[in-house]
Scaffold this active site. Structure first.
Site, PDB file in Angstrom:
ATOM      1  CB  CYS C 156      -0.953 -23.383  31.528  1.00 18.15           C
ATOM      2  SG  CYS C 156      -1.678 -22.147  32.618  1.00 18.15           S
ATOM      3  CE1 TYR C 157      -4.053 -24.408  37.282  1.00 15.80           C
ATOM      4  CE2 TYR C 157      -4.678 -22.252  36.466  1.00 15.80           C
ATOM      5  CZ  TYR C 157      -4.148 -23.034  37.464  1.00 15.80           C
ATOM      6  OH  TYR C 157      -3.708 -22.461  38.630  1.00 15.80           O
TER       7      TYR C 157
END
Lengths: 345, 345, 345, 345
Positions: C156-157
């Site tokens: 996600c990051y």
């Protein structure tokens, strides 16, 4: 006044943390021993676990050791999981220590209730009926608390419900023998437990009822209404978790034809400001939680609808303060003859 | 099926936004006009106000203009502040448009109730008693809704209470003619209004009761219980704001000696899954909010305590969906003969 | 188009739940198998675990059984804890199934990185360098994804950072070879794990940085910048948890004398709306999270201060959607030739 | 020590409320006058506005009247909207009162900065350069604060940034003359203002950057770095609102080849515990907000990555305490020779 040496067993839970927060401001008490059931090899500085208490406290946290506990204190707060105080308390009593227990282990006078409500058989039923053990609803049992060796601090829900209900039952204003309670609590009430259901992502944007009509605080409410008011109502109880950290609101629905004035009079008479400094009566509306957070106040407001024939009573407190650590310190104050508000205003 | 041209007046409130969200997935509807009372000089792209709807919708938001509204749509959702639809609706009806009104302006059949509960005198009392106007509790008035020109969409609290209460009153299971309701709502229920009491820093870590026994959704609840079940109970009602964005939970306390089986039977008989696709019955416990957020479901669970003689019924819904925009679309579906779940599952 | 049979292994985590939510609206996919590592004796109706999906899905949840998984599906999403897909994937590949893996197990091309960043030795290093395995940053590898047998869905990051950083590195606008990232994520990013640090009462009213300069998404960011842009920057990374359920914001600080126009041009050229339907460029300010929650959008905004010589770029997405399940479905769409936005708008 | 008579102008904002909370526990101070710009006809009991302060304070809240203010106090805290203190302060100074101003009205020494950063022309530029007026960053200006007549209390962001940045600039550890700051604040920082953008339903589940590189706390940061360290860096600043009530976190990114040991040494040397009781240095990680909420601590932690050549420094404080009211009281303590921690531990 000399300084009392005080210990906390169970200092890493939310209630233990609140005890520390409050006792640091107590003028007549010194914290001498902080223990938890955690398996630490050696004592840990309190500032490591609770940085906000740094520079205010030079006691370390250590693994709970009954012998160390006994030698370190005059009085002990037990903020342990249900079932643990039952084993530890007799040793402390034997050593002449006085105890405020914040678990349910000594709240019920009838040992036969424990298996059903707490899922254990009580190991020391003789203590439950001993005069040395007193149910610590401060506003109702000051004299016995003063003399007690072990104060069983009431449950958070029970405190909010009893403070609102007892004056009505004492004045015989409840007409159908029923007490309906719809209550909401913050997540700290569930303790610092690693459970999926308590995660932020499960509890934010949610409201969850649980243990409807079967919560373990019910028997102590009913026991106390009988003892104090001689009444034996039937009780409906809906506890609910809402996404706040602290705070507890109990709404009571009570059948009564007594008008708003008589209800107000019942509360005011029972809780005159001079004698019940932590009870605030607010006729005409229900209190909000913000006004009691991080205080030892219980705010009680009510609305009576004559046409409906019911009173709606809201009782708001901070579950960690008046619902746990604050009331526990209030009881300590009574036990030792300190001003009742010491450390709590 | 042909595509219906639909307008939203009041598209910048939370309810208007939810209408857009849902209608974008509706197979038989096309949004043709979005208006708000805001004073825009010229139309604003919807993606500017609601970036999450970008690329899904090429209609602009514009200042509300009745003539434009009339020419743009076959049917209109009115999501305006109380009092505004009362003025606008007659013009639309005259132009042959059908309306789903989400305000309280047409919910009460008795015009004399408006000054007390809504602080205005109704400008078109003749509409309140007209057969063209129907109270839109979908599960109870499908036939009239089908024929209606104006559907008065029920209030969010009213929807949750009525869906849970009506089967019990219809089956005459309520024994003392009283309905006690303890309800909690998220902040979106208060609307997108610049009021200090709705700020994050005032509402987070708080619970606030308001309008106890005096909320404007009470008369529509009582009116509907009488119409549908022929009963005229007295009602106690405690609405409360809790720190969540969406979601509404109503707990009903009802005196009844009917056992859990009869209660369950009453609900199941009234809401067979095939005919009430949005009502879910859960005997034995109370629902939690998470399970209904952003859905059109109303979850109804209950606990009956024979010893107490009361049933505790929890009714959970999303105040913006089943409590407002979702039910409004459900009503649109009924009005136009679309499948009742179109755009809602 | 025929319907693809799709399985989810790890259906009880937040990512698995989001996959179900999205796939239920996918026009070309049918969920045929939902499994979790939980030890269920027998299949459990999905409505029991996820009431909001009731009536939309008649597949049960069951304990993960590779044989059942293989026979049930054409393609599988693996949303399992790190280390589990590494064992399961080869079996699926051998059976001719295509995989989108949402863990980190196949993201790094260099097996020697696994012990340091993921604390395990990779069991199938040959797959990491196989052409069958592709890093699934959709906007950059469509052609390879189309042909891939296993797509390693980005973290996600990493997704939020790479989508914002790659155009700048490709255009050689970063002047000192450094990428500084300050990022904030909601609690769902940590998974549905029973850990004290994730409790509501620990995370509400808090912000907690963790794994500063040592988060496991760093190597995939650096690997991808090298592969796509041929650059080998040094990276500073400060991930932080904030009290929201969903949403992730990465702020990038990049030394550049390129003016706002050149930066905007770099983004617009790389992400033309027609070819990158989920990337929205917003020059002049930084995006807020609300606009992307529950969408597959990544909103990228920036401010360039010529005097400072730095660009501040904000990249906002929903960690469960574009940061996990949404991008995974976007990859599935590419793999099978469905429209890239199918099920995602 | 005698008791100082203290007034608060602006007692109904969040900062004013925090001043009351803290001053109630101050051993050398008595609150004698509480005023707000609200248009009250007559004084209102403080318990009506702030029930949690009931029984602790018998001063009423009244409409601000400069004459009453002057006659009631020895020293005054001004917690008024920007622009109001500028008018009021000269009157108080003329009457011989000492002032701690919590607005931005006297923070900038150069009057020409006000139109750009505060949108007003300063009415009393002579005061900005007067020795009577001192910028109240306590840890850096104790001697001047002691002698000051008006202390300009630093902004919340500025406090967190300066306490972390100044030691590095003083030690000349910043190598490229740039200070990049990524900061997050709770909603109380925006004040008790009725604005839509501050509503719970807008801010919950959101993160919103604002005023990137243009926040009014920037000039005081740069002014102070120049005064204290003689450096004139360029600054990048990204303030962001996150859904918490209190708390502020500033992450500083600073180019430096100084190793972790030298950085730690710079902080420890500048803030020895005995002389900077509210600064806590935590090498090796970044602090979390919980540890400082409702305290006057500023926790500074850092990570240095030699390969990257940057230090990441986290500076956490409570925006209402160390970021406003707490530091203001710390300044009062210095001005009047009270122990610096009086009322603050």
């Amino acid at each position: 006044m000399s300084t009392l040496r005080v210990a906390i067993a169970g200092a890493t839970g939310y209630t233990g943390e609140e005890l520390i927060r409050l006792l640091l401001n107590h003028p007549h008490v010194r914290l001498t021993y902080l223990a938890a059931s955690a398996k630490w090899d050696r004592p840990v500085p309190v500032s490591q676990v609770y940085p906000r208490f740094a520079r205010k406290l030079d006691v370390s946290l250590e693994a709970l050791d009954p012998a160390r506990l006994i030698e370190s204190c005059d009085a002990a707060f037990l903020a342990l999981p249900h079932g643990a105080a039952m084993e530890l308390a007799p040793k402390l009593l034997q050593a002449g220590k006085r105890i405020i227990d914040l678990s349910g282990d000594f709240r019920l006078g009838n040992p036969s209730l424990y298996p059903r409500w707490y899922q254990f058989t009580h190991a020391h039923p003789e203590l439950l009926t001993s005069k040395r053990v007193v149910y610590g609803l401060t506003e109702y049992h000051r004299d016995q608390i003063k003399a007690a060796d072990l104060v069983a601090n009431p449950g958070c829900y029970a405190t909010s419900i009893l403070l609102a209900a007892l004056p009505l039952f004492q004045q015989k204003l409840v007409e159908d023998g029923r007490l309906l309670v719809d209550a909401k609590s913050g997540l700290s009430g569930a303790g610092r437990k690693a459970e999926t259901s308590l995660l932020f992502a499960e509890t934010a944007e949610n409201l969850r009822p649980y243990k409807v009509n079967s919560h373990q605080h019910m028997p102590e409410v009913l026991q106390e209404i009988q003892r104090v008011a001689g009444a034996t109502p039937k009780m409906g109880f809906t506890p609910q978790v809402i996404p706040i950290v602290r705070g507890l609101m109990s709404n009571l629905y009570v059948k009564t034809s007594a008008g708003a004035d008589r209800i107000a009079a019942a509360y005011v008479a029972r809780y005159p400001a001079a004698q019940a400094p932590f009870i605030r009566i607010r006729p005409g509306s229900l209190p909000q939680l913000r006004d009691v957070i991080e205080t030892n106040y219980c705010d009680i407001g009510f609305v009576h609808d004559p046409d409906l024939g019911y009173a709606t009573i809201g009782s708001a407190l901070d579950n960690l303060t008046k619902g746990a650590a604050g009331q526990a310190i209030q009881n300590l104050n009574v036990m030792y003859g300190f001003p009742e508000t010491a450390g709590l205003l």
